[in-house]
Design a protein around this motif. Structure first.
Motif, PDB file in Angstrom:
ATOM      1  N   ARG A 649       0.810  -1.212   0.000  1.00  0.00           N
ATOM      2  CA  ARG A 649       0.000   0.000   0.000  1.00  0.00           C
ATOM      3  C   ARG A 649       0.850   1.271   0.000  1.00  0.00           C
ATOM      4  NH1 ARG A 649      -2.828  -3.824   1.940  1.00  0.00           N
ATOM      5  NH2 ARG A 649      -5.075  -4.001   1.570  1.00  0.00           N
ATOM      6  N   ARG A 650       2.001   1.195   0.645  1.00  0.00           N
ATOM      7  CA  ARG A 650       2.815   2.420   0.711  1.00  0.00           C
ATOM      8  C   ARG A 650       3.257   2.864  -0.684  1.00  0.00           C
ATOM      9  NH1 ARG A 650       8.002   1.524  -0.335  1.00  0.00           N
ATOM     10  NH2 ARG A 650       8.895  -0.516   0.155  1.00  0.00           N
ATOM     11  N   VAL A 651       3.433   1.915  -1.595  1.00  0.00           N
ATOM     12  CA  VAL A 651       3.883   2.262  -2.941  1.00  0.00           C
ATOM     13  C   VAL A 651       2.779   3.013  -3.692  1.00  0.00           C
ATOM     14  CG1 VAL A 651       4.606   1.334  -5.170  1.00  0.00           C
ATOM     15  CG2 VAL A 651       5.528   0.358  -3.051  1.00  0.00           C
ATOM     16  N   ILE A 652       1.563   2.517  -3.582  1.00  0.00           N
ATOM     17  CA  ILE A 652       0.490   3.246  -4.282  1.00  0.00           C
ATOM     18  C   ILE A 652       0.137   4.532  -3.554  1.00  0.00           C
ATOM     19  CG2 ILE A 652      -0.526   1.420  -5.706  1.00  0.00           C
ATOM     20  CD1 ILE A 652      -2.386   0.706  -3.561  1.00  0.00           C
ATOM     21  N   ALA A 653       0.277   4.519  -2.230  1.00  0.00           N
ATOM     22  CA  ALA A 653       0.028   5.765  -1.489  1.00  0.00           C
ATOM     23  C   ALA A 653       1.022   6.832  -1.950  1.00  0.00           C
ATOM     24  CB  ALA A 653       0.146   5.528   0.013  1.00  0.00           C
ATOM     25  N   ALA A 654       2.273   6.434  -2.125  1.00  0.00           N
ATOM     26  CA  ALA A 654       3.299   7.379  -2.577  1.00  0.00           C
ATOM     27  C   ALA A 654       2.966   7.871  -3.990  1.00  0.00           C
ATOM     28  CB  ALA A 654       4.670   6.721  -2.553  1.00  0.00           C
ATOM     29  N   THR A 655       2.469   6.975  -4.829  1.00  0.00           N
ATOM     30  CA  THR A 655       2.107   7.352  -6.195  1.00  0.00           C
ATOM     31  C   THR A 655       0.995   8.400  -6.186  1.00  0.00           C
ATOM     32  OG1 THR A 655       2.695   5.126  -6.877  1.00  0.00           O
ATOM     33  CG2 THR A 655       1.385   6.420  -8.425  1.00  0.00           C
ATOM     34  N   SER A 656      -0.034   8.157  -5.409  1.00  0.00           N
ATOM     35  CA  SER A 656      -1.151   9.101  -5.343  1.00  0.00           C
ATOM     36  C   SER A 656      -0.718  10.469  -4.858  1.00  0.00           C
ATOM     37  CB  SER A 656      -2.238   8.573  -4.396  1.00  0.00           C
ATOM     38  OG  SER A 656      -3.107   7.724  -5.100  1.00  0.00           O
ATOM     39  N   ASN A 657       0.283  10.487  -3.975  1.00  0.00           N
ATOM     40  CA  ASN A 657       0.729  11.738  -3.368  1.00  0.00           C
ATOM     41  C   ASN A 657       1.959  12.340  -4.039  1.00  0.00           C
ATOM     42  OD1 ASN A 657      -1.012  12.258  -0.845  1.00  0.00           O
ATOM     43  ND2 ASN A 657      -0.591  10.068  -0.757  1.00  0.00           N
ATOM     44  N   PHE A 658       2.356  11.787  -5.185  1.00  0.00           N
ATOM     45  CA  PHE A 658       3.541  12.280  -5.901  1.00  0.00           C
ATOM     46  C   PHE A 658       4.760  12.269  -5.000  1.00  0.00           C
ATOM     47  CE2 PHE A 658       1.944  14.109  -9.961  1.00  0.00           C
ATOM     48  CZ  PHE A 658       0.594  13.874  -9.763  1.00  0.00           C
ATOM     49  N   SER A 659       4.832  11.273  -4.129  1.00  0.00           N
ATOM     50  CA  SER A 659       6.026  11.249  -3.297  1.00  0.00           C
ATOM     51  C   SER A 659       6.878  10.046  -3.696  1.00  0.00           C
ATOM     52  CB  SER A 659       5.642  11.303  -1.816  1.00  0.00           C
ATOM     53  OG  SER A 659       5.584  10.047  -1.249  1.00  0.00           O
ATOM     54  N   ASP A 660       7.987   9.890  -3.015  1.00  0.00           N
ATOM     55  CA  ASP A 660       8.958   8.878  -3.418  1.00  0.00           C
ATOM     56  C   ASP A 660       8.454   7.476  -3.069  1.00  0.00           C
ATOM     57  OD1 ASP A 660      11.178   7.394  -3.893  1.00  0.00           O
ATOM     58  OD2 ASP A 660      12.327   8.183  -2.189  1.00  0.00           O
ATOM     59  N   VAL A 661       8.433   6.579  -4.040  1.00  0.00           N
ATOM     60  CA  VAL A 661       7.902   5.231  -3.769  1.00  0.00           C
ATOM     61  C   VAL A 661       8.874   4.381  -2.941  1.00  0.00           C
ATOM     62  CG1 VAL A 661       6.408   5.105  -5.784  1.00  0.00           C
ATOM     63  CG2 VAL A 661       8.750   4.274  -5.959  1.00  0.00           C
ATOM     64  N   GLY A 662      10.068   4.862  -2.734  1.00  0.00           N
ATOM     65  CA  GLY A 662      11.020   4.139  -1.879  1.00  0.00           C
ATOM     66  C   GLY A 662      11.527   2.859  -2.524  1.00  0.00           C
ATOM     67  N   ASP A 663      11.968   1.980  -1.655  1.00  0.00           N
ATOM     68  CA  ASP A 663      12.585   0.737  -2.120  1.00  0.00           C
ATOM     69  C   ASP A 663      11.529  -0.209  -2.690  1.00  0.00           C
ATOM     70  OD1 ASP A 663      14.057  -1.497  -2.515  1.00  0.00           O
ATOM     71  OD2 ASP A 663      14.427  -1.917  -0.393  1.00  0.00           O
ATOM     72  N   ILE A 664      11.685  -0.582  -3.961  1.00  0.00           N
ATOM     73  CA  ILE A 664      10.708  -1.511  -4.545  1.00  0.00           C
ATOM     74  C   ILE A 664      11.384  -2.809  -4.992  1.00  0.00           C
ATOM     75  CG2 ILE A 664       8.978   0.203  -5.215  1.00  0.00           C
ATOM     76  CD1 ILE A 664      10.150   0.053  -8.081  1.00  0.00           C
ATOM     77  N   THR A 665      12.608  -3.009  -4.505  1.00  0.00           N
ATOM     78  CA  THR A 665      13.335  -4.198  -4.969  1.00  0.00           C
ATOM     79  C   THR A 665      12.750  -5.492  -4.413  1.00  0.00           C
ATOM     80  OG1 THR A 665      14.883  -3.891  -3.163  1.00  0.00           O
ATOM     81  CG2 THR A 665      15.541  -3.004  -5.304  1.00  0.00           C
ATOM     82  N   THR A 666      11.964  -5.387  -3.318  1.00  0.00           N
ATOM     83  CA  THR A 666      11.400  -6.622  -2.758  1.00  0.00           C
ATOM     84  C   THR A 666      10.078  -6.992  -3.429  1.00  0.00           C
ATOM     85  OG1 THR A 666      10.293  -5.366  -1.056  1.00  0.00           O
ATOM     86  CG2 THR A 666      12.449  -6.268  -0.490  1.00  0.00           C
ATOM     87  N   LEU A 667       9.656  -6.188  -4.391  1.00  0.00           N
ATOM     88  CA  LEU A 667       8.383  -6.494  -5.055  1.00  0.00           C
ATOM     89  C   LEU A 667       8.512  -7.686  -6.008  1.00  0.00           C
ATOM     90  CD1 LEU A 667       6.780  -3.075  -6.067  1.00  0.00           C
ATOM     91  CD2 LEU A 667       6.364  -4.480  -4.067  1.00  0.00           C
ATOM     92  N   ALA A 668       7.413  -8.411  -6.139  1.00  0.00           N
ATOM     93  CA  ALA A 668       7.378  -9.498  -7.111  1.00  0.00           C
ATOM     94  C   ALA A 668       7.261  -8.927  -8.521  1.00  0.00           C
ATOM     95  CB  ALA A 668       6.202 -10.415  -6.813  1.00  0.00           C
TER      96      ALA A 668
END
Ligand code: WTA
Length: 709
Positions: A649-668
């Protein structure tokens, strides 16, 4: 500036999820004006000693002594079944007697309630204590006639009308437990709460005004009864108050045998007097449902003696209510704020409390200030959302009206220093103190706030702990985080207080697991020191001891000061045939604080279109209400997920808020992140919905959103 932000980002990345480093510019203090101090209910610092920890729990006698007790209690605090605290055990009292009858001797002709309807040409309804006594007794007689008794639950789905406090007080007179559901909630949401509480009677009103429209409210009763039936709860009677005497303002037909107009029932009980039932202090007074991390709302059960003592005490010392004040809390009784600080606190103190039916900016942004001027309001209480909105649409309106507040309060969300300054300078005209009050449905009354004559105000902070409350900030391991360290953690109350809810109706295990398990080390302990109350908010304490509330640490989205659970929103969206997955996230909004954005992924074979979007919107409005309507619904090709299949959820929350999506290397499926970003942010650019840059607190909230799931 940019470097600053980078430093902070680096620093917070280093700390654990709960212990976010927070740096904020210390705001200056605003001292209380001498005129205010001179008349304040609490201006002698000795009160702080009386409520110091060594005097706990007996210090709360001072609150309980504001009430009339039929029988004085034997034990102030019984902890034998921790954490199910029992206050004032052995004591007996009646809430309706305390809020109405006992004021008759000296104040029978004083206004208890002044109701202002939304249409400006409609006359106010002024209800004196004597008149309130008459109405409460007559309606209590109606309820008694229906066979209702102490301990039975009744659901109310009523708008902001004087009949609402009358109904609550009539229930309280009999010991019937009321569960008022916010009128803006849907029939479906009301039905779920009817079923959960086991109510056989629903009390509603035919219609009410909202932004100029007379809404058919009775239709929701039919939906509610149907929804309750699906969950196995039959409603035998629907009592319908009428917005206009002698006429029916709804289009939905009355159901023969089930629906009855209250005025017709009242006609048989003219002049009836119902003895107030003397109840145990620990008897439940009401349920108030609130959202949590699961789909099932929590019925917070509040007590008779502890709750009333606490709201009376805090109304007196924090709102500084005197019997001759005209007090206006511009909130809705459908929320805890209205229960504690429109109805029970002010009436227990015998003051005049104002109720307003409609929206603050109807027909224009001068409305609240016209009401304040006309009624001579002296104390004003509202939410940051209302203040932000009024500031946006009518920044110069307050100056046009001749009213003078001595005290103002705010509740429900953090208030931004800039908004605070407008509230202070324009609304309060620099004459009124502002008390920021932090608390929750669960806490019954304010628990984080400063005594207005003794603590200078600091914009953006709720101040120190309230009298007799011992707040602390703990890290994930339960270690106390020292004040002034700049580190945030979980705010807890180390000891119980009389206003705390007794349990979650029908879910005692959830009561313990949600609020106490986190920091309890010995589940068998009967010592309150072992049971810190976990509020679910992140906070930071400055060197001066003032707390700054950062927001929820769980998956609850605070929209305009109202808590919405992500699970409730998501399960609504999942009802739509085409939807395979749904995730609700907060988006920062300049007026409402946060709004909901909903991401959905469709089942194979379906394609994204406006119809699906409309269905999701409708499902949410039907299940919860318009208040939960998402700002946007994004139909995405896939959700960003961890390898174990958990939606990030933090990744999409960041997307909605134009903020940094952070580390996404653990994503499938990291590749989906960029696709979603282009889709969502592209559409937002096109709609002109690009938000301002987030503050660091907001950034931290978005970054950790969904961590609990
Ligand atoms: C938030 C409303 C910052 C907080 C009375 C809490 C606040 C939730 C404040 C409870 C405040 C309430 N400053 N945040 N002064 N007051 N909150 O149950 O996140 O509707 O946990 O009760 O609102 O919301 P509830």
């Amino acid at each position: 500036m940019a470097d600053d932000v980078q430093d902070q980002a680096d620093e917070s990345a280093e700390s654990s999820e709960a212990t976010i480093a927070v740096h904020w510019r210390e705001e200056g203090y605003y001292p209380p004006p001498p005129k205010f101090i001179g008349q304040a209910n609490a201006s002698d610092p000795a009160i702080l000693n009386r409520f110091a920890e060594e005097n706990f729990p007996e210090c709360f006698r001072e609150y309980a002594d504001l009430l009339h007790w039929d029988k004085y209690w034997d034990t102030t605090l019984d902890t034998s079944n921790a954490p199910f605290w029992r206050w004032f055990v052995g004591g007996k009292l009646n809430v309706s007697y305390n809020c109405v009858d006992r004021h008759l001797a000296a104040d029978r002709n004083k206004a208890a309630l002044i109701w202002v309807g939304e249409p400006e040409d409609e006359a106010d309804v002024v209800i004196t204590y004597q008149e309130l006594y008459r109405r409460v007794n007559e309606f209590a007689a109606v309820l008694r006639d229906l066979g209702l008794q102490a301990g039975d639950r009744v659901t109310l789905h009523m708008p902001m009308v004087p009949e609402l406090p009358v109904t609550m007080l009539a229930c309280a007179r009999l010991g019937v437990v009321h569960s008022q559901v916010f009128a803006g909630f849907s029939g479906g949401a009301c039905g779920g709460r009817i079923a959960d509480s086991g109510s056989k009677v629903l009390i509603t009103m035919d219609a009410y005004y909202r932004s100029g429209d007379l809404l058919d409210h009775k239709v929701k009763a039919d939906e509610a009864v149907e929804a309750a039936r699906k969950e196995g709860q039959e409603v035998d009677k629907v009592l319908v108050w009428r917005r206009y005497a002698g006429q029916y303002s709804a289009k939905t037909p009355m159901v023969e045998g089930r629906d009855v107009f209250v005025d017709e029932l009242l006609a048989d009980h003219k002049g009836a007097v119902v003895e107030p039932v003397s109840l145990d202090a620990t008897a439940p007074l009401f349920l108030m449902y609130t959202s949590g991390t699961t789909g099932r709302p929590k019925g917070c059960q509040h007590s008779t003696g502890g709750y009333l003592s606490y709201v009376a005490g805090t109304s007196k010392f924090y709102q500084d209510i005197h019997p001759d004040d005209t007090y206006w809390c511009m909130a809705d009784i459908g929320w805890i704020t209205g229960h504690s600080y429109i109805v029970y606190g002010p009436l227990a103190l015998g003051t005049t409390t104002v109720l307003y039916e409609g929206t603050p900016n109807y027909p224009d942004a001068g409305r609240p200030w016209r009401i304040a001027e006309r009624l001579g309001v002296t104390i004003f209480h509202t939410s940051p959302t209302a203040i932000r909105m009024l500031r946006k649409v009518g920044p110069d309106e307050p100056a046009k009206y001749n009213y003078h507040f001595k005290a103002m309060t705010t509740v429900g969300e953090p208030i931004e220093p800039e908004v605070y300054r407008w509230y202070f300078n324009k609304v309060g005209k620099g004459e009124a103190i502002i008390t920021d009050t932090w608390w929750q449905t669960e806490t019954g009354g304010f628990i984080g706030t400063g005594l207005p004559a003794l603590f200078p105000m600091k914009p953006g902070s709720c101040g120190p702990a309230a009298l007799g409350i011992y707040l602390d900030i703990l890290d994930e391991n339960g270690e106390s985080i020292p004040k002034g360290s700049g580190k945030a953690g979980n705010i807890v109350a180390r000891a119980p207080w009389p206003g705390i809810f007794q349990t979650i109706w029908g879910q005692p295990d959830r009561f313990v697991s949600t609020y106490f398990a986190k920091y309890n080390k010995d589940p068998d302990s009967t010592d309150w020191h072992d049971w810190p109350y976990f509020a679910g908010d992140g906070a930071v304490q400055a060197a001066d001891g003032y707390f700054r509330i950062l927001g929820r640490v769980d998956d609850v989205i605070n929209v305009a000061g109202h808590r919405l659970g992500t699970k409730e929103l998501e399960s609504s969206a999942l009802r739509v045939e085409e939807v395979a997955e749904a995730a609700a996230v907060p988006v920062v909004d300049d007026v409402r604080g946060r709004m909901v954005e909903m991401y959905v992924a469709l089942k194979p074979g379906y394609t994204a279109n406006a119809e699906v979007e409309a269905k999701v919107k409708e499902a949410i409005e039907t299940d919860i209400g318009k208040i939960a309507r998402p700002k946007n619904i994004w139909i995405v090709p896939d959700m960003p997920k961890t390898r174990s299949g958990k939606i990030m959820r933090r990744v999409i929350a960041a997307t909605s808020n134009f903020s940094d999506v952070g580390d996404i290397t653990t994503l499938a499926n990291p590749e989906v992140v960029e696709k979603i970003r282009q889709q969502v942010q592209g559409a937002k650019h096109a709609k002109g919905e690009v938000p301002r840059e987030l503050t660091e607190t907001e950034e931290a909230e978005i970054k950790s959103f969904g961590a609990e799931a």
